[in-house]
Motif scaffolding. Structure first.
Motif, mmCIF file in Angstrom:
data_model
loop_
_atom_site.group_PDB
_atom_site.id
_atom_site.type_symbol
_atom_site.label_atom_id
_atom_site.label_comp_id
_atom_site.label_asym_id
_atom_site.label_seq_id
_atom_site.Cartn_x
_atom_site.Cartn_y
_atom_site.Cartn_z
ATOM 1 N N ASP A 5 0.833 -1.204 0.000
ATOM 2 C CA ASP A 5 0.000 0.000 0.000
ATOM 3 C C ASP A 5 0.870 1.258 0.000
ATOM 4 O OD1 ASP A 5 -2.312 -1.479 0.000
ATOM 5 O OD2 ASP A 5 -2.551 -1.426 2.179
ATOM 6 N N TYR A 6 1.951 1.206 0.764
ATOM 7 C CA TYR A 6 2.854 2.359 0.830
ATOM 8 C C TYR A 6 3.541 2.568 -0.523
ATOM 9 C CZ TYR A 6 6.658 5.425 2.359
ATOM 10 O OH TYR A 6 7.542 6.467 2.497
ATOM 11 N N TYR A 219 0.646 10.433 5.894
ATOM 12 C CA TYR A 219 0.231 9.090 5.463
ATOM 13 C C TYR A 219 0.400 8.108 6.604
ATOM 14 C CZ TYR A 219 0.452 4.519 3.214
ATOM 15 O OH TYR A 219 0.250 3.198 2.898
ATOM 16 N N TRP A 220 1.532 8.147 7.274
ATOM 17 C CA TRP A 220 1.788 7.192 8.354
ATOM 18 C C TRP A 220 0.924 7.486 9.582
ATOM 19 C CZ3 TRP A 220 3.397 2.913 6.924
ATOM 20 C CH2 TRP A 220 4.393 2.751 5.959
ATOM 21 N N LYS A 221 0.612 8.754 9.825
ATOM 22 C CA LYS A 221 -0.303 9.080 10.927
ATOM 23 C C LYS A 221 -1.682 8.496 10.661
ATOM 24 C CE LYS A 221 1.986 13.373 12.333
ATOM 25 N NZ LYS A 221 1.870 14.848 12.425
ATOM 26 N N ASP A 222 -2.128 8.641 9.427
ATOM 27 C CA ASP A 222 -3.433 8.092 9.068
ATOM 28 C C ASP A 222 -3.420 6.562 9.132
ATOM 29 O OD1 ASP A 222 -4.264 10.669 8.620
ATOM 30 O OD2 ASP A 222 -4.003 10.580 6.435
ATOM 31 N N ALA A 223 -2.305 5.970 8.703
ATOM 32 C CA ALA A 223 -2.197 4.511 8.750
ATOM 33 C C ALA A 223 -2.210 4.008 10.185
ATOM 34 C CB ALA A 223 -0.910 4.064 8.043
ATOM 35 N N LYS A 225 -3.721 5.388 12.735
ATOM 36 C CA LYS A 225 -5.088 5.488 13.250
ATOM 37 C C LYS A 225 -5.932 4.296 12.798
ATOM 38 C CE LYS A 225 -5.135 10.548 13.422
ATOM 39 N NZ LYS A 225 -5.734 11.781 12.849
ATOM 40 N N LYS A 226 -5.695 3.844 11.574
ATOM 41 C CA LYS A 226 -6.462 2.729 11.050
ATOM 42 C C LYS A 226 -6.134 1.425 11.763
ATOM 43 C CE LYS A 226 -6.890 4.644 6.373
ATOM 44 N NZ LYS A 226 -6.534 4.457 4.948
ATOM 45 N N MET A 227 -4.939 1.372 12.341
ATOM 46 C CA MET A 227 -4.514 0.146 13.017
ATOM 47 C C MET A 227 -5.101 0.004 14.412
ATOM 48 S SD MET A 227 -2.695 -1.546 10.887
ATOM 49 C CE MET A 227 -1.950 -2.764 11.969
ATOM 50 N N GLY A 228 -5.740 1.042 14.914
ATOM 51 C CA GLY A 228 -6.386 0.946 16.217
ATOM 52 C C GLY A 228 -5.441 1.233 17.366
#
Length: 239
Positions: A5-6, A219-223, A225-228
């Motif tokens: 994805d990255y 991008y990594w901050k958003d990723a 958040k998605k990981m919980g």
């Protein structure tokens, strides 16, 4: 090496021309020849040597920092070291020995650049195995340790009053001839497909970060958040 994805995200930040340029350069990269810089004092000389490595398709360079630390000179380097794989030896009292041992374990012959009546030239140096060309400091040249462990000695034929060239000039002269010979005489000089892919991903990341660091951080901050609540630590290769 990198999350798919990255990688897809990185491709949206880089132009097709940039990605094509990576592939073009990778086709000419080699790990059959490498350069070892032992204790160079002037940063512009070391940087010029690394620039020559990039120009002639050398992927790996080994830096032995016995007395002097390497610092790239941006005006000379022109960013070329960003595309190289640098191996630095600076954290022990046996830096030269450690570097040579690592190279020999990888199957390299050690070639010391020095004046000698029995030296090879770039035109007739045996290339039956991977070759590490060791270039010494501006004043004293390669160390006695290198000379004692060298499989061959390399010198550039000269016909004037002087018996030496500037370190970075000598590096370029040697590489131009030796790399051209390797490309003509060897069938195994190119990178493997896995090596190409690994470098391609790394170059994509480095190139994008230079121009879009904040976008990538977001991008990594958003990723994350998605990981919980467990969080997520992306690989950044120390960049």
């Amino acid at each position: 090496m990198y999350d798919s994805d990255y990688l897809n995200f990185l491709q949206t930040l880089l132009t097709p021309e940039r990605l094509a340029r990576f592939d073009e350069v990778l086709e000419h990269r080699t790990r059959f020849v490498t350069v070892v810089l032992e204790n160079l004092y002037h940063s512009h000389n070391a940087s010029a040597c690394l620039r020559s490595c990039d120009a002639f398709g050398i992927q790996d360079a080994y830096l032995i920092e016995n007395r002097y630390d390497f610092r790239a000179s941006p005006q000379i380097d022109l960013g070329s070291s960003r595309w190289l794989t640098l191996h630095r030896y600076r954290d022990s009292d046996t830096r030269t020995e450690d570097c040579l041992a690592d190279l020999k374990r990888q199957g390299f012959q050690i070639v010391a650049t020095a004046l000698s009546d029995h030296a090879c030239t770039p035109a007739n140096l045996p290339l039956s195995q991977k070759t590490a060309i060791v270039i010494g400091g501006e004043k004293d040249g390669v160390s006695q340790t290198v000379l004692e462990q060298a499989d061959a000695v390399l010198t550039i034929p000269m016909y004037g009053f002087v018996q030496s060239l500037n370190v970075s000039v000598a590096c370029a002269v040697c590489l131009q001839t030796i790399v051209e010979r390797v490309r003509q005489e060897r069938d195994d000089w190119q990178l493997t497909e896995s090596e190409k892919q690994e470098l391609r991903e790394l170059w994509m990341d480095r190139s994008a970060r230079r121009q879009h660091r904040r976008i990538i951080e977001q991008y990594w901050k958003d990723a994350a958040k998605k990981m919980g609540p467990l969080g997520f630590e992306p690989r950044t290769n120390g960049l």
